[in-house]
Every structure is written in structure tokens, then in C-alpha cells.
Design a protein around this motif. Structure first.
Motif, PDB file in Angstrom:
ATOM      1  N   PRO A 164      95.307  58.291  34.905  1.00  0.00           N
ATOM      2  CA  PRO A 164      95.815  57.099  35.602  1.00  0.00           C
ATOM      3  C   PRO A 164      96.776  56.300  34.739  1.00  0.00           C
ATOM      4  CG  PRO A 164      93.517  56.796  34.951  1.00  0.00           C
ATOM      5  CD  PRO A 164      93.842  58.239  34.706  1.00  0.00           C
ATOM      6  N   LEU A 165      97.842  55.787  35.368  1.00  0.00           N
ATOM      7  CA  LEU A 165      98.865  55.042  34.646  1.00  0.00           C
ATOM      8  C   LEU A 165      98.482  53.602  34.380  1.00  0.00           C
ATOM      9  CD1 LEU A 165     102.417  55.901  36.103  1.00  0.00           C
ATOM     10  CD2 LEU A 165     101.743  55.923  33.705  1.00  0.00           C
ATOM     11  N   TYR A 166      97.749  52.994  35.305  1.00  0.00           N
ATOM     12  CA  TYR A 166      97.614  51.549  35.288  1.00  0.00           C
ATOM     13  C   TYR A 166      96.201  51.045  35.001  1.00  0.00           C
ATOM     14  CZ  TYR A 166     102.116  52.130  37.611  1.00  0.00           C
ATOM     15  OH  TYR A 166     103.404  52.504  37.915  1.00  0.00           O
ATOM     16  N   ASP A 167      95.262  51.922  34.762  1.00  0.00           N
ATOM     17  CA  ASP A 167      93.887  51.467  34.536  1.00  0.00           C
ATOM     18  C   ASP A 167      93.671  50.944  33.125  1.00  0.00           C
ATOM     19  OD1 ASP A 167      93.345  52.160  37.089  1.00  0.00           O
ATOM     20  OD2 ASP A 167      92.148  53.943  36.638  1.00  0.00           O
ATOM     21  N   HIS A 168      94.359  51.501  32.157  1.00  0.00           N
ATOM     22  CA  HIS A 168      94.163  51.124  30.763  1.00  0.00           C
ATOM     23  C   HIS A 168      95.514  51.029  30.064  1.00  0.00           C
ATOM     24  CE1 HIS A 168      89.947  52.144  31.460  1.00  0.00           C
ATOM     25  NE2 HIS A 168      90.352  53.315  31.933  1.00  0.00           N
ATOM     26  N   SER A 169      95.498  50.500  28.840  1.00  0.00           N
ATOM     27  CA  SER A 169      96.718  50.478  28.041  1.00  0.00           C
ATOM     28  C   SER A 169      97.111  51.914  27.723  1.00  0.00           C
ATOM     29  CB  SER A 169      96.501  49.690  26.748  1.00  0.00           C
ATOM     30  OG  SER A 169      95.500  50.303  25.948  1.00  0.00           O
ATOM     31  N   VAL A 170      98.395  52.127  27.585  1.00  0.00           N
ATOM     32  CA  VAL A 170      98.880  53.485  27.329  1.00  0.00           C
ATOM     33  C   VAL A 170      99.261  53.696  25.869  1.00  0.00           C
ATOM     34  CG1 VAL A 170      99.681  53.804  29.693  1.00  0.00           C
ATOM     35  CG2 VAL A 170     101.256  52.866  27.982  1.00  0.00           C
ATOM     36  N   TYR A 171      99.587  52.579  25.168  1.00  0.00           N
ATOM     37  CA  TYR A 171      99.961  52.725  23.762  1.00  0.00           C
ATOM     38  C   TYR A 171      99.756  51.395  23.039  1.00  0.00           C
ATOM     39  CZ  TYR A 171     102.656  53.445  19.515  1.00  0.00           C
ATOM     40  OH  TYR A 171     103.031  53.523  18.205  1.00  0.00           O
ATOM     41  N   ASP A 172      98.970  51.429  21.986  1.00  0.00           N
ATOM     42  CA  ASP A 172      98.807  50.286  21.077  1.00  0.00           C
ATOM     43  C   ASP A 172      98.483  48.991  21.816  1.00  0.00           C
ATOM     44  OD1 ASP A 172      98.677  49.192  18.556  1.00  0.00           O
ATOM     45  OD2 ASP A 172     100.815  48.739  18.449  1.00  0.00           O
ATOM     46  N   GLY A 173      97.620  49.078  22.823  1.00  0.00           N
ATOM     47  CA  GLY A 173      97.208  47.912  23.592  1.00  0.00           C
ATOM     48  C   GLY A 173      98.183  47.466  24.659  1.00  0.00           C
ATOM     49  N   LEU A 174      99.297  48.154  24.801  1.00  0.00           N
ATOM     50  CA  LEU A 174     100.311  47.797  25.793  1.00  0.00           C
ATOM     51  C   LEU A 174     100.138  48.621  27.061  1.00  0.00           C
ATOM     52  CD1 LEU A 174     103.441  47.595  23.461  1.00  0.00           C
ATOM     53  CD2 LEU A 174     102.094  45.688  24.365  1.00  0.00           C
ATOM     54  N   GLN A 175     100.293  47.966  28.202  1.00  0.00           N
ATOM     55  CA  GLN A 175     100.148  48.637  29.485  1.00  0.00           C
ATOM     56  C   GLN A 175     101.500  49.135  29.989  1.00  0.00           C
ATOM     57  OE1 GLN A 175      97.265  46.914  32.323  1.00  0.00           O
ATOM     58  NE2 GLN A 175      97.204  45.127  30.980  1.00  0.00           N
ATOM     59  N   PHE A 176     101.445  50.123  30.847  1.00  0.00           N
ATOM     60  CA  PHE A 176     102.653  50.624  31.492  1.00  0.00           C
ATOM     61  C   PHE A 176     102.927  49.725  32.694  1.00  0.00           C
ATOM     62  CE2 PHE A 176     105.277  53.352  34.157  1.00  0.00           C
ATOM     63  CZ  PHE A 176     106.136  53.915  33.216  1.00  0.00           C
ATOM     64  N   THR A 177     104.045  48.987  32.659  1.00  0.00           N
ATOM     65  CA  THR A 177     104.309  47.961  33.678  1.00  0.00           C
ATOM     66  C   THR A 177     105.414  48.359  34.657  1.00  0.00           C
ATOM     67  OG1 THR A 177     105.880  46.868  32.183  1.00  0.00           O
ATOM     68  CG2 THR A 177     103.585  46.131  32.098  1.00  0.00           C
TER      69      THR A 177
END
Length: 428
Positions: free
Chosen positions: A67-80
Motif C-alpha cells: 500500500p502507498l498511503y498506509d505508512h511512511s515510505v521513506y525516513d518517516g515521510l509519506q507518499f503524498t
């Protein structure tokens, strides 16, 4: 650098009689700008490209069916970004991050040259050696404007989206695909949607329809390839600005950011923000429509771009790459012997210059952002510095009104790209 507006070749030869020297000087300025940028990147440990990391991480989650939007994708940053944007970033997964740092930086260093070259075309200058020389010269200064430099440091896509929009808005553009660029740009970042409204306001209905169809097509592609993430994003998540960052952050140069910082609240009152933002967009589109009718297309899209930055709840400083177009417009008027232009360009560069005011925040990977990052105990200083781009936008609005009013009054010729369209401007 010959112009359709007037015999600009004669003017340029009078100012710069030796075109070879102009070309050498322009290339030297741009080369020094690149060297200076790379030196500060390495010496201050700014070789981050944190946004490129996020783009690549989001694309990797797509390939891994995560999933793209459930958790951060890199270093605490979310995919927006939208699901379609994640699909556009899939080619990034073919490269290592070290390779991407080099490739993305090269692309972003070259992109201002493309923007400046295209901007000269908007102003009616023919492609010749003079135009190429001035492209390098202005491009060198543009590279050190804070929005451009931060775009390069973060590995952002702002300059590429700007190029897509300029391709669609070019004067006399009549290609069948006109509107696709705006549609793709709006599918990656939502704020370019304002250009669909601009197309309607300027009666470019075919381009508006193509833009809307392109946006709808990108949404359908997202639902087809990653339906779960598309449902989450278009189901309301795209409206949640909290996933992007704090509205009060000094890097947020928008009306919402100004209100939040001055009212000392996390989010401004919704009705007040909507009223001011709506008014900003209406005024900006009205000015842009008038500029379009007067043959000032580059000024028109500059004002629309600035309006989008002001109205968005979160407009990071690197979103303001529209300042490159304003710089070209200013240099054009300096070339036209307008006495106010040289001082305006100098002040503009000084205010937008990427001064190393604050130290980079290593844990948060926040690069120095020039004057807007300045801290002070004085309330007036914070009001001015932390909201600098908003105040400059107000000045740009006022200057646009003054300039277009003088064109309409025929105090001086408007010099449109082909013929004299001042009467057309007055008639409409």
C-alpha cells in the motif's frame, strides 16, 4: 536575439556588439553557478535529494504490491502524490540511489536553461546565438534563486512540470495534443489544475477539454493498475494537507501559511482562508486573461502560477519556480530600455537569492531556504521575512495591474509577439 516584437537584434547588437563575448560570458556565469551550487552541496552535506528518495520508494511499493498511503515510505515521510504519479516514478526503480543523485541533479541543473529558452520564445525572440547566450546568462542567475536551488537540492519535479505547462501555453500553439502537458502536470501535483480554469477564462476551450480528459485518463489508469490506493487517495485523502507537512512551517509560502503563523494556530480559520484564497485566484485569473488578450502570454502564465502558490494550503518555497519567468520578463524590459526594470530585476534577485541565512537542519533534512528562514524576536521582521514570497506576490499583482493599465492606455506600446494587439486588448 531577434524578436518578433520589434527589431530587437539591433538593440542587442548596440548593447553587446560582440556576440561571441556575450556567449562566453553567459556560459561562464552559468558554469560558475553550477560550480557554486555543487560546492555548497558537498561542503554543507546537502547531497540529499530526499524527495527523489520518496519518489523512488513510492514506486518500489507499487512494484512490491504494498500500500502507498498506509505508512511512511521513506525516513518517516509519506507518499503524498497521486497513484498515477507513483506509476510515473517507476523508471526510478531501475537505478541505484547514487546513480539517481547524479542523473536527477543533472536534469534539474539543465532544466532552468530549457525554461529560460522557452520563455524567450514566449516573448517573441527568434532562436539564434544571441538568444542562446542570454539563456545561459539568465539561467546562471536563475539557478541561484532559492526556489530553483531548493528544487535541485531536494530532487523535486517542479521544473519539469513547469516545462510541461509552458509547452501547452506557448503562444500560437495549435498542436492537437495541447492540454496534455497541463493534464499530466495536474495529475502529478494538483495545483496545475488552475491552468484548466485559465484555458476557459481565455477561451481556449479545446485545450481545457484536452486537459480535463487527460486528468480523467490518468485517474482511470491509476484505478486500473493500483485500484486500492486509488480508492484511498481519491476518496478524500488528497484533501488532507496534514500528510504533507505543518502549515505553520516557514517554508510554506502561501496565504494559509501566513495566516497560521500570524494567528499562531496550526490551521487558519477555514472560511477566512477560502475567502482570501478565492479572491486571490479570481484576481490572478482576471489579470492573466487580460495579459493574454494583450499578447503578454508569459506574464499571464506567471500570474496564474503565482496564484496557485498563494491559494494552495501548502506551497513549499520550491513550488515558486515561476520566479524564473518573472526574471526573464524583467531582463526583457531592461533590454527594452525601461528605466524601472534594471532596479526591479536587481531587487528581485536579491530577495529570491538563496542566501545561506540558516544552517541546514540535518535530522529533518531541511536545506537553508534564504530570507524566509530567518528568525528574529521582532514581530515585524517575522511578518516580513517568513512571508516574503506572499508579499512579493502582492507586489507582482500590483505591478501587473499597473503594466496592463498602461498598455490599455497606450502610454507605451505593448509590443505583442505578432503585430500590435493593443486595440484588441482595449476592445475586449
Amino acid at each position: 536575439m531577434k524578436s518578433y516584437r520589434r527589431n530587437a537584434a539591433t538593440d542587442l547588437e548596440r548593447v553587446f556588439p560582440d556576440r561571441i563575448r556575450v556567449a562566453v560570458f553567459g556560459v561562464a556565469i552559468f558554469t560558475l553557478a553550477v560550480i557554486g551550487h555543487m560546492w555548497t552541496v558537498w561542503s554543507k552535506d546537502l547531497w540529499w535529494l530526499i524527495d527523489t528518495e520518496v519518489y523512488r520508494a513510492g514506486a518500489e511499493r507499487v512494484t512490491a504490491s504494498l500500500p502507498l498511503y498506509d505508512h511512511s515510505v521513506y525516513d518517516g515521510l509519506q507518499f503524498t502524490y497521486s497513484p498515477f504519479a507513483a506509476l510515473c516514478f517507476l523508471p526510478l526503480t531501475f537505478f541505484s540511489m547514487d546513480s539517481l543523485r547524479f542523473l536527477v541533479t543533472c536534469v534539474n541543473l539543465a532544466a532552468p536553461l530549457v525554461v529560460v529558452w522557452m520563455a524567450w520564445g514566449f516573448l517573441g525572440y527568434r532562436p539564434d546565438h544571441g538568444r542562446l547566450a542570454m539563456t545561459f546568462l539568465v539561467g546562471g542567475f536563475a539557478l541561484w534563486l532559492e526556489p530553483v536551488r531548493t528544487t535541485v537540492v531536494l530532487g523535486q519535479v517542479n521544473l519539469l512540470l513547469l516545462i510541461l505547462i509552458m509547452m501547452d501555453c506557448a503562444p500560437h500553439g495549435s498542436h492537437r495534443m495541447r492540454g496534455v502537458g497541463v493534464g499530466i502536470a495536474a495529475a502529478v501535483k494538483l495545483t496545475p489544475c488552475i491552468f484548466v480554469v485559465y484555458f476557459v477564462a481565455t477561451r481556449q476551450f479545446k485545450a481545457a477539454i484536452v486537459s480535463v480528459l487527460t486528468i480523467l485518463a490518468t485517474i482511470m489508469i491509476g484505478f486500473f493498475v493500483i485500484p486500492g490506493d486509488s480508492v484511498k487517495y481519491w476518496g478524500g485523502m488528497f484533501l488532507d494537507s496534514r500528510r504533507i507537512g505543518a502549515v505553520t512551517n516557514a517554508g510554506n509560502q502561501s496565504i494559509a501559511g501566513l495566516l497560521s503563523r500570524q494567528m499562531h494556530v496550526l490551521n487558519p480559520p477555514t472560511l477566512l482562508w477560502l475567502a482570501l484564497s478565492g479572491l486571490t485566484v479570481v484576481i490572478g485569473l482576471a489579470f492573466a486573461a487580460l495579459a493574454h488578450r494583450c499578447g503578454e502570454e508569459l506574464l499571464a502564465i506567471s500570474v496564474v502560477g503565482i496564484a496557485s502558490c498563494l491559494a494552495s494550503p501548502l506551497s513549499w518555497s520550491h513550488h515558486w519556480v515561476w520566479v524564473i519567468l518573472l526574471l526573464v520578463i524583467g531582463v526583457h524590459h531592461v533590454h527594452g530600455r525601461r528605466p524601472w526594470a534594471a532596479l526591479s530585476v536587481a531587487a528581485f534577485v536579491m530577495l529570491f537569492f538563496s542566501w545561506i541565512v540558516g544552517k541546514p537542519k540535518i535530522p529533518e533534512r531541511t536545506p537553508p531556504m534564504g530570507i524566509i528562514q530567518r528568525t528574529s524576536q521582532a514581530e515585524w521582521s517575522m511578518l516580513v521575512c517568513n512571508n516574503l514570497y506572499v508579499w512579493i506576490a502582492v507586489i507582482v499583482y500590483a505591478a501587473t495591474f499597473w503594466y496592463l493599465s498602461r498598455i490599455a492606455a497606450k502610454d507605451f506600446p505593448s509590443d505583442p509577439p505578432v503585430g500590435d494587439r493593443s486595440e484588441e486588448c482595449l476592445a475586449q
